[in-house]
Design a protein around this motif. Structure first.
Motif, PDB file in Angstrom:
ATOM      1  N   GLU A  56      49.370 -48.630  71.066  1.00 60.08           N
ATOM      2  CA  GLU A  56      48.114 -48.389  70.354  1.00 60.08           C
ATOM      3  C   GLU A  56      47.125 -49.541  70.568  1.00 60.08           C
ATOM      4  O   GLU A  56      45.925 -49.327  70.718  1.00 60.08           O
ATOM      5  CB  GLU A  56      48.392 -48.187  68.862  1.00 60.08           C
ATOM      6  CG  GLU A  56      47.299 -47.459  68.174  1.00 60.08           C
ATOM      7  CD  GLU A  56      47.762 -46.788  66.891  1.00 60.08           C
ATOM      8  OE1 GLU A  56      47.092 -45.830  66.499  1.00 60.08           O
ATOM      9  OE2 GLU A  56      48.750 -47.202  66.296  1.00 60.08           O
ATOM     10  N   PHE A  60      43.451 -49.223  72.208  1.00 63.52           N
ATOM     11  CA  PHE A  60      42.291 -49.775  71.504  1.00 63.52           C
ATOM     12  C   PHE A  60      41.474 -50.653  72.460  1.00 63.52           C
ATOM     13  O   PHE A  60      40.249 -50.510  72.566  1.00 63.52           O
ATOM     14  CB  PHE A  60      42.786 -50.588  70.296  1.00 63.52           C
ATOM     15  CG  PHE A  60      41.704 -51.130  69.423  1.00 63.52           C
ATOM     16  CD1 PHE A  60      41.265 -50.413  68.320  1.00 63.52           C
ATOM     17  CD2 PHE A  60      41.145 -52.377  69.666  1.00 63.52           C
ATOM     18  CE1 PHE A  60      40.277 -50.916  67.493  1.00 63.52           C
ATOM     19  CE2 PHE A  60      40.156 -52.882  68.842  1.00 63.52           C
ATOM     20  CZ  PHE A  60      39.721 -52.155  67.756  1.00 63.52           C
ATOM     21  N   CYS A  61      42.147 -51.553  73.158  1.00 68.34           N
ATOM     22  CA  CYS A  61      41.455 -52.456  74.095  1.00 68.34           C
ATOM     23  C   CYS A  61      40.841 -51.685  75.257  1.00 68.34           C
ATOM     24  O   CYS A  61      39.737 -52.012  75.702  1.00 68.34           O
ATOM     25  CB  CYS A  61      42.430 -53.507  74.619  1.00 68.34           C
ATOM     26  SG  CYS A  61      42.949 -54.697  73.378  1.00 68.34           S
ATOM     27  N   TRP A  64      37.562 -50.032  74.122  1.00 65.58           N
ATOM     28  CA  TRP A  64      36.476 -50.997  73.993  1.00 65.58           C
ATOM     29  C   TRP A  64      36.031 -51.527  75.352  1.00 65.58           C
ATOM     30  O   TRP A  64      34.850 -51.714  75.602  1.00 65.58           O
ATOM     31  CB  TRP A  64      36.865 -52.132  73.046  1.00 65.58           C
ATOM     32  CG  TRP A  64      36.557 -51.754  71.639  1.00 65.58           C
ATOM     33  CD1 TRP A  64      37.419 -51.295  70.691  1.00 65.58           C
ATOM     34  CD2 TRP A  64      35.248 -51.756  71.036  1.00 65.58           C
ATOM     35  NE1 TRP A  64      36.732 -51.013  69.533  1.00 65.58           N
ATOM     36  CE2 TRP A  64      35.408 -51.289  69.711  1.00 65.58           C
ATOM     37  CE3 TRP A  64      33.984 -52.099  71.473  1.00 65.58           C
ATOM     38  CZ2 TRP A  64      34.335 -51.171  68.834  1.00 65.58           C
ATOM     39  CZ3 TRP A  64      32.917 -51.981  70.614  1.00 65.58           C
ATOM     40  CH2 TRP A  64      33.097 -51.519  69.306  1.00 65.58           C
ATOM     41  N   THR A 129      45.071 -46.328  61.896  1.00 64.18           N
ATOM     42  CA  THR A 129      45.935 -46.194  63.066  1.00 64.18           C
ATOM     43  C   THR A 129      47.383 -46.111  62.611  1.00 64.18           C
ATOM     44  O   THR A 129      47.726 -46.495  61.487  1.00 64.18           O
ATOM     45  CB  THR A 129      45.744 -47.398  64.003  1.00 64.18           C
ATOM     46  OG1 THR A 129      45.969 -48.594  63.269  1.00 64.18           O
ATOM     47  CG2 THR A 129      44.350 -47.428  64.592  1.00 64.18           C
ATOM     48  N   ARG A 148      40.781 -46.071  62.154  1.00 58.13           N
ATOM     49  CA  ARG A 148      40.442 -45.385  63.409  1.00 58.13           C
ATOM     50  C   ARG A 148      38.951 -45.521  63.725  1.00 58.13           C
ATOM     51  O   ARG A 148      38.558 -45.464  64.884  1.00 58.13           O
ATOM     52  CB  ARG A 148      40.829 -43.917  63.331  1.00 58.13           C
ATOM     53  CG  ARG A 148      42.309 -43.697  63.386  1.00 58.13           C
ATOM     54  CD  ARG A 148      42.644 -42.300  63.908  1.00 58.13           C
ATOM     55  NE  ARG A 148      44.069 -42.070  63.819  1.00 58.13           N
ATOM     56  CZ  ARG A 148      44.933 -42.388  64.763  1.00 58.13           C
ATOM     57  NH1 ARG A 148      44.501 -42.972  65.846  1.00 58.13           N
ATOM     58  NH2 ARG A 148      46.222 -42.149  64.610  1.00 58.13           N
ATOM     59  N   TRP A 150      37.258 -48.137  63.727  1.00 59.45           N
ATOM     60  CA  TRP A 150      37.071 -49.318  64.567  1.00 59.45           C
ATOM     61  C   TRP A 150      37.293 -48.965  66.033  1.00 59.45           C
ATOM     62  O   TRP A 150      36.635 -49.490  66.916  1.00 59.45           O
ATOM     63  CB  TRP A 150      38.017 -50.430  64.169  1.00 59.45           C
ATOM     64  CG  TRP A 150      37.754 -51.049  62.832  1.00 59.45           C
ATOM     65  CD1 TRP A 150      36.870 -50.619  61.886  1.00 59.45           C
ATOM     66  CD2 TRP A 150      38.402 -52.189  62.296  1.00 59.45           C
ATOM     67  NE1 TRP A 150      36.943 -51.430  60.786  1.00 59.45           N
ATOM     68  CE2 TRP A 150      37.869 -52.406  61.007  1.00 59.45           C
ATOM     69  CE3 TRP A 150      39.390 -53.049  62.752  1.00 59.45           C
ATOM     70  CZ2 TRP A 150      38.275 -53.443  60.193  1.00 59.45           C
ATOM     71  CZ3 TRP A 150      39.801 -54.081  61.947  1.00 59.45           C
ATOM     72  CH2 TRP A 150      39.245 -54.287  60.677  1.00 59.45           C
ATOM     73  N   MET A 151      38.246 -48.080  66.286  1.00 60.43           N
ATOM     74  CA  MET A 151      38.520 -47.655  67.648  1.00 60.43           C
ATOM     75  C   MET A 151      37.402 -46.735  68.143  1.00 60.43           C
ATOM     76  O   MET A 151      36.905 -46.870  69.257  1.00 60.43           O
ATOM     77  CB  MET A 151      39.868 -46.934  67.706  1.00 60.43           C
ATOM     78  CG  MET A 151      40.368 -46.682  69.101  1.00 60.43           C
ATOM     79  SD  MET A 151      41.984 -45.866  69.177  1.00 60.43           S
ATOM     80  CE  MET A 151      43.049 -47.080  68.444  1.00 60.43           C
ATOM     81  N   SER A 154      33.926 -47.844  69.589  1.00 60.13           N
ATOM     82  CA  SER A 154      33.739 -48.139  71.013  1.00 60.13           C
ATOM     83  C   SER A 154      32.906 -47.047  71.681  1.00 60.13           C
ATOM     84  O   SER A 154      32.069 -47.328  72.536  1.00 60.13           O
ATOM     85  CB  SER A 154      35.089 -48.286  71.712  1.00 60.13           C
ATOM     86  OG  SER A 154      35.808 -47.060  71.659  1.00 60.13           O
TER      87      SER A 154
END
Length: 196
Positions: A56, A60-61, A64, A129, A148, A150-151, A154
């Motif tokens: 996960e 996420f990375c 972004w 998440t 979620r 925050w994800m 992006s």
């Protein structure tokens, strides 16, 4: 044409600055993504004990990194494009077609901003998440499950940056159509492994 140049110059500077920061953050996101994947490989295949969070975290990375790097690719013409037709047409006709395509992209990006906003602020953004936590204190005694939203932010940030680049490209195309190409600010070319 002076009005167009007055608009494109500051927008070009703002875009270059924002995209430079985005590329730096995107590079950190790539490094963290690779690190998370390597941690997962080590724990899963060497220790035979898979961790719940690296997959996960890597996703996420990746999201972004994509949201922050795509606008630079768009601005520099780095997306896959079939442009043989435009190169074979007279310059003015090619410019008009390019302007039409950028206008269609503008409409799609405006809709995408609305979708991104809905993803961040809507029902889906309220969930957390499955296994991704961040520390809430320096002594690591309090942890927050990453929302979620925050994800999905992006998507919103990336599309807003793409929209800003799209507006700049529309203005640049208009200036070129009116014969002011030599007065446009230069877009820096991509550099590999070095400073810009």
């Amino acid at each position: 044409m002076n009005i167009l140049l007055t608009l494109v110059s500051p927008l070009s500077l703002v875009n270059e600055t924002l995209l430079r920061v985005g590329r730096a953050i995107g590079a950190v996101a790539i490094a963290l993504m690779v690190l998370a994947i390597l941690v997962q490989v080590f724990f899963r295949y060497i220790l035979n004990n898979a961790l719940p969070w690296p997959d996960e975290a890597a996703r996420f990375c990746m999201m972004w990194m994509t949201g922050l790097m795509a606008p630079t690719a768009f601005r520099r013409g780095g997306f896959v494009a079939i442009d043989m037709l435009l190169y074979s047409l007279p310059r003015t006709i090619a410019g008009v077609i390019n302007l039409i395509l950028l206008s269609l992209s503008f409409i799609v990006l405006v809709v995408a901003v609305q979708i991104g906003w809905g993803e961040v602020t809507g029902f889906g953004g309220r969930f957390t998440t499955a296994s991704l936590y961040v520390p809430m204190s320096l002594d690591f005694t309090q942890w927050l499950r990453v929302p979620r939203s925050w994800m999905m932010a992006s998507l919103l940030v990336g599309v807003i940056l793409l929209l800003s680049v799209n507006i700049e490209l529309i203005l640049r195309t208009l200036v070129k159509l009116f014969g002011g190409e030599d007065r446009l600010p230069i877009i820096e070319a991509a550099s590999i492994g070095g400073s810009e």
